[in-house]
Design an enzyme around this catalytic site. Sequence first.
Site, PDB file in Angstrom:
ATOM      1  CB  SER A  68      -0.966   0.012   1.186  1.00 25.91           C
ATOM      2  OG  SER A  68      -2.102  -0.773   0.898  1.00 25.91           O
ATOM      3  CE  LYS A  71      -4.678   1.915  -0.645  1.00 25.92           C
ATOM      4  NZ  LYS A  71      -4.077   0.618  -0.301  1.00 25.92           N
ATOM      5  CB  SER A 132      -4.446   1.729   3.831  1.00 25.80           C
ATOM      6  OG  SER A 132      -3.652   1.329   2.748  1.00 25.80           O
ATOM      7  CE  LYS A 257      -1.475   4.227   2.509  1.00 21.52           C
ATOM      8  NZ  LYS A 257      -1.371   3.160   3.546  1.00 21.52           N
TER       9      LYS A 257
END
Length: 439
Positions: A68, A71, A132, A257
């Site tokens: 993730s 992202k 997320s 992140k």
Amino acid sequence: MKGMFRKQMVAIVTVLTLFCSMFFTYSSAFAENNSALNVEAGAALLVEANSGKILYQKNADESLAIASMTKMMTEYLVHEAIAKGKIKWDQKTKVSEYAHIISQDRSLSNVPLENGGMYTVKELYEAMAIYSANGATIALAELIGGSEANFAKMMNDKAKELGLQGYKFVNATGLINKDLKGKHPEGTSPDDENKMSAKDCALLAQHLLQDYPKVLDTAKITKKTFQKDGKYPIDMSNWNWMLKGLVKGYEGVDGLKTGHTDQAGYCFTGTAERNGMRLISVVIKTNSETARFDETKKLFDYGFTNFQTKTVYPKASQVKGHETVHVNKAKDTEVPVQTKKEIVLPMPKGSQDIYKTDFKAVNKENEAPIKKGTTLGYMTVSAKDPNDVGFLTGKSMQVDLVTKQEVEKANWFVLSMRSIGSFFSGLWNGTVDTVKGWF
């Protein structure tokens, strides 16, 4: 005599030892591969955010699954679309069946979305950046790209534009394609997964922070309720446990992140600021949810303990020895140039003169008229130590040298006089060379 000789030799050896010690301290000032840190991760990186100077690295160039942390690129493209007026934060978009199906899988990180439901860009973005949420991410990708396949192409194109090297984007979320319920983007396989190197993650994070600093306004939110007044409110807790007040809270952390898949392990691209210095860290393939924060703490502790930033050149400074650049047909042919931005560099505490600068001209003929702020040359900054690994962008960083004001074109009379002068100068030089040949 022998005793005196022995004392002299001892003194010489002592001096040489001290000199070697000083040299070693200088040459390893940045300790980019400092094994004493013992960062337990498949790859790790620490950089100073403003300059991109690498302070520590481990396996930083290998392209690895990043889950993730993908992202961050989706966030970049959302902010870019907002900045260009293509979408608005309060704009509502309809959720597709695909985004709906993915959002219902609570074994993945998600906020459930209604099939055909309408949600604002801001709601979906917050779900993506804080929690997320994968279904929300797909909904944003479809809004901006028309389809996730088109959006993935946009991601790869933007990665190339930003200078990333070891990347591969196959979807907007960072999930393994086989987790997309058979609806993975056209042209990709079920086993495909997004990949970047640690260096790419840091470079993407740097661009995100510099180009769209408001990204931190959302990244630092610890808890929020998705659609608080809606039919299906969902409490969202930030997966970044290093934020203030959370279980692994660390002073100065305000982003960025996390990520996790079986292939990627537990990942984290973090950023923290203290005393005016911002650091970006990356860890990929750590062994547990807490380990990614423990290993990041090692990096931040090392950075904040051993380094400080110094403004080497303020914005609009002139570089000694390169105060002007020659411009053809200009009213004044030697045109003043200055730094486009301030140059802030990390220094090992107690060190000063560890960088060197050089000048590089633009690869074209400069000819008036030229607008104010036009780049006419570059100043490059690099470490004096030849073994230093440099910056995210290479062995050196480059700063534009731009015109201080508009450069006017000389009038026809001045240009004519210059041409005549050049003609006679050439004629005279040719005559002198001929005469020299007689003797």
